[in-house]
Design a protein around this motif. Sequence first.
Motif, PDB file in Angstrom:
ATOM      1  N   ALA B 113       0.836  -1.216   0.000  1.00  0.00           N
ATOM      2  CA  ALA B 113       0.000   0.000   0.000  1.00  0.00           C
ATOM      3  C   ALA B 113       0.857   1.247   0.000  1.00  0.00           C
ATOM      4  CB  ALA B 113      -0.921  -0.013   1.214  1.00  0.00           C
ATOM      5  N   SER B 114       1.949   1.210   0.793  1.00  0.00           N
ATOM      6  CA  SER B 114       2.804   2.403   0.860  1.00  0.00           C
ATOM      7  C   SER B 114       3.531   2.635  -0.465  1.00  0.00           C
ATOM      8  CB  SER B 114       3.795   2.289   2.019  1.00  0.00           C
ATOM      9  OG  SER B 114       4.541   1.124   1.852  1.00  0.00           O
ATOM     10  N   ILE B 115       3.925   1.542  -1.178  1.00  0.00           N
ATOM     11  CA  ILE B 115       4.584   1.688  -2.492  1.00  0.00           C
ATOM     12  C   ILE B 115       3.626   2.313  -3.498  1.00  0.00           C
ATOM     13  CG2 ILE B 115       5.529   0.392  -4.471  1.00  0.00           C
ATOM     14  CD1 ILE B 115       6.668  -1.570  -2.276  1.00  0.00           C
ATOM     15  N   ILE B 116       2.393   1.781  -3.507  1.00  0.00           N
ATOM     16  CA  ILE B 116       1.375   2.319  -4.428  1.00  0.00           C
ATOM     17  C   ILE B 116       1.153   3.803  -4.135  1.00  0.00           C
ATOM     18  CG2 ILE B 116      -1.083   2.213  -5.073  1.00  0.00           C
ATOM     19  CD1 ILE B 116      -0.819  -0.872  -4.469  1.00  0.00           C
ATOM     20  N   GLY B 117       1.095   4.092  -2.856  1.00  0.00           N
ATOM     21  CA  GLY B 117       0.891   5.481  -2.429  1.00  0.00           C
ATOM     22  C   GLY B 117       2.006   6.379  -2.908  1.00  0.00           C
ATOM     23  N   ALA B 118       3.256   5.900  -2.767  1.00  0.00           N
ATOM     24  CA  ALA B 118       4.424   6.680  -3.171  1.00  0.00           C
ATOM     25  C   ALA B 118       4.411   6.951  -4.665  1.00  0.00           C
ATOM     26  CB  ALA B 118       5.694   5.946  -2.772  1.00  0.00           C
ATOM     27  N   PHE B 120       1.858   6.992  -6.630  1.00  0.00           N
ATOM     28  CA  PHE B 120       0.765   7.930  -6.898  1.00  0.00           C
ATOM     29  C   PHE B 120       1.197   9.371  -6.610  1.00  0.00           C
ATOM     30  CE2 PHE B 120      -2.983  10.286  -5.465  1.00  0.00           C
ATOM     31  CZ  PHE B 120      -3.787  10.154  -6.598  1.00  0.00           C
ATOM     32  N   VAL B 121       1.877   9.550  -5.483  1.00  0.00           N
ATOM     33  CA  VAL B 121       2.326  10.894  -5.081  1.00  0.00           C
ATOM     34  C   VAL B 121       3.314  11.459  -6.101  1.00  0.00           C
ATOM     35  CG1 VAL B 121       3.673  12.168  -3.354  1.00  0.00           C
ATOM     36  CG2 VAL B 121       1.864  10.607  -2.626  1.00  0.00           C
ATOM     37  N   VAL B 122       4.286  10.606  -6.529  1.00  0.00           N
ATOM     38  CA  VAL B 122       5.298  11.046  -7.502  1.00  0.00           C
ATOM     39  C   VAL B 122       4.626  11.465  -8.806  1.00  0.00           C
ATOM     40  CG1 VAL B 122       7.214  10.246  -8.938  1.00  0.00           C
ATOM     41  CG2 VAL B 122       7.162   9.729  -6.489  1.00  0.00           C
ATOM     42  N   LYS B 123       3.647  10.655  -9.250  1.00  0.00           N
ATOM     43  CA  LYS B 123       2.925  10.956 -10.485  1.00  0.00           C
ATOM     44  C   LYS B 123       2.191  12.283 -10.365  1.00  0.00           C
ATOM     45  CE  LYS B 123       1.674   8.001 -14.017  1.00  0.00           C
ATOM     46  NZ  LYS B 123       0.600   7.350 -14.737  1.00  0.00           N
ATOM     47  N   LYS B 124       1.614  12.447  -9.249  1.00  0.00           N
ATOM     48  CA  LYS B 124       0.823  13.660  -8.975  1.00  0.00           C
ATOM     49  C   LYS B 124       1.719  14.893  -9.032  1.00  0.00           C
ATOM     50  CE  LYS B 124      -3.224  15.107  -7.162  1.00  0.00           C
ATOM     51  NZ  LYS B 124      -4.465  14.980  -7.813  1.00  0.00           N
ATOM     52  N   ILE B 125       2.943  14.765  -8.499  1.00  0.00           N
ATOM     53  CA  ILE B 125       3.873  15.905  -8.479  1.00  0.00           C
ATOM     54  C   ILE B 125       4.291  16.281  -9.900  1.00  0.00           C
ATOM     55  CG2 ILE B 125       6.213  16.627  -7.761  1.00  0.00           C
ATOM     56  CD1 ILE B 125       5.652  14.899  -5.206  1.00  0.00           C
ATOM     57  N   ASN B 126       4.480  15.251 -10.761  1.00  0.00           N
ATOM     58  CA  ASN B 126       4.964  15.492 -12.127  1.00  0.00           C
ATOM     59  C   ASN B 126       3.915  16.100 -13.045  1.00  0.00           C
ATOM     60  OD1 ASN B 126       7.492  14.711 -11.548  1.00  0.00           O
ATOM     61  ND2 ASN B 126       7.212  12.592 -12.218  1.00  0.00           N
ATOM     62  N   ILE B 127       2.687  15.984 -12.692  1.00  0.00           N
ATOM     63  CA  ILE B 127       1.631  16.526 -13.563  1.00  0.00           C
ATOM     64  C   ILE B 127       1.776  18.040 -13.624  1.00  0.00           C
ATOM     65  CG2 ILE B 127      -0.881  16.899 -13.776  1.00  0.00           C
ATOM     66  CD1 ILE B 127      -1.158  14.124 -12.378  1.00  0.00           C
ATOM     67  N   PRO B 128       1.972  18.570 -14.828  1.00  0.00           N
ATOM     68  CA  PRO B 128       2.120  20.028 -14.920  1.00  0.00           C
ATOM     69  C   PRO B 128       0.821  20.730 -14.508  1.00  0.00           C
ATOM     70  CG  PRO B 128       1.933  19.073 -17.097  1.00  0.00           C
ATOM     71  CD  PRO B 128       1.972  17.923 -16.144  1.00  0.00           C
ATOM     72  N   ILE B 129       0.989  21.709 -13.681  1.00  0.00           N
ATOM     73  CA  ILE B 129      -0.181  22.439 -13.219  1.00  0.00           C
ATOM     74  C   ILE B 129      -0.465  23.584 -14.180  1.00  0.00           C
ATOM     75  CG2 ILE B 129      -1.109  23.827 -11.312  1.00  0.00           C
ATOM     76  CD1 ILE B 129       1.028  22.187  -9.591  1.00  0.00           C
ATOM     77  N   ALA B 130      -1.673  23.634 -14.633  1.00  0.00           N
ATOM     78  CA  ALA B 130      -2.058  24.703 -15.557  1.00  0.00           C
ATOM     79  C   ALA B 130      -1.919  26.053 -14.871  1.00  0.00           C
ATOM     80  CB  ALA B 130      -3.522  24.494 -15.983  1.00  0.00           C
ATOM     81  N   PRO B 131      -1.307  27.013 -15.575  1.00  0.00           N
ATOM     82  CA  PRO B 131      -1.159  28.327 -14.945  1.00  0.00           C
ATOM     83  C   PRO B 131      -2.520  28.955 -14.640  1.00  0.00           C
ATOM     84  CG  PRO B 131      -0.644  28.438 -17.275  1.00  0.00           C
ATOM     85  CD  PRO B 131      -0.848  27.004 -16.959  1.00  0.00           C
ATOM     86  N   ALA B 132      -2.549  29.583 -13.512  1.00  0.00           N
ATOM     87  CA  ALA B 132      -3.815  30.198 -13.100  1.00  0.00           C
ATOM     88  C   ALA B 132      -4.142  31.360 -14.030  1.00  0.00           C
ATOM     89  CB  ALA B 132      -3.685  30.712 -11.675  1.00  0.00           C
TER      90      ALA B 132
END
Lengths: 177, 209
Positions: B113-118, B120-132
């Motif tokens: 569970a912790s590996i899956i979580g990690a 997921f977190v890494v993927k989430k960080i890499n997603i470019p955030i659209a400029p506001a």
Amino acid sequence: MKFTDEEILALFKRSDTKEKAFCMLLSAYQERLYYHVRRYVHNHEDANDILQNTCIKVWNAIDNFRADCALYSWLYRIAGNEAITFINKQKKRNEIDIEQSSAQYRSASDAIGADAMTQKLQRAIDTLPDKQKQVFIMRYYDEMPYEKMAEISETSVGALKASYHHAVKKIEEILTA
Amino acid sequence: MSSQQDILNELKEIAPLLLKAKENERPLIIPANYFQDFADSCMSEMKISTSILSAIKKDEIEVPETYFNTFSDTIMAKIKQEETPVSNAQPIATKTNKNTFVLTLFQRVALAASIIGAVFVVKKINIPIAPAQDCADGIACLTREEIYQYMNANANAFDLQQIEKAVAPSIEQQKTTQEIQDITEKDIDQYLEQNNNIIATEDLATDIF
């Protein structure tokens, strides 16, 4: 034989005649006091409770009564205050179960055979603030002159007139709504 | 005129409906002999309450003589008594084989569970955030549809001068574009040769930032 207020008060001062004086006082004023408190509540049981509380208060405080106003005005004031206290206590209790209280109210109104208009009028009176309720009951039901009301409530005649006027208008509004 | 008549007249004047209600009022129902018996019932009620009160007064609450003197000692002793079992506590019983198996299984599941979580977190960080969106001027936040609707609804609110003013910059821009299209490649090369020094300096300046 009827006794005057002064005679009754004189009997109250002696410990051996205090009970007798109390009985005389009640026989002189109980009916008027009862009808007064009955206008605040809608059933006999509540009116009886209020009247009994009033009498106990009178018994305990009669030694402190100073004849700066009529005895009846003093009794009337105590009864009115007791009625307001009783209603407010009941309100707090009924806040827990509003449905139950309204059901009790309906059954009480049915028991006295009140017609639709009387029921509506009673409900309208219930919505008045304490002071206005007192003024309305004194004037509308007890048909009391403003001067007497002023003595009982220790309020000016002008303020009482205004208060009564407001109360009547509010009730009329509710009745015609 | 009697006081009662005054009251009725007053009511007639301010609220005729209430006068009608008063006239049709029904008498209150009261139990028979209520007033005859009231004084007696009231007296007996008072006697009961008086006797209860005096009884309460007489039956004063009894407290053992030394209760308050020894109270603090008693409490301290109780606290110590409660602390003792913790220090003398027995060690926790050893785990059975079955318990060990459950624990191992739980550890494995937790690790997965912790590996899956990690991940997921890494993927989430890499997603470019659209400029506001810059909503400073207010218009940037509006959709095309909203602008269109607003213009339609307020067509009369704009006078010709205002519209010309608003549109003028884009007309000028169009003119400039037209002028640029008229320039030949030869002209461009010539211009670049003439202004080579200036362009090189500007490039350097932008490099700084």
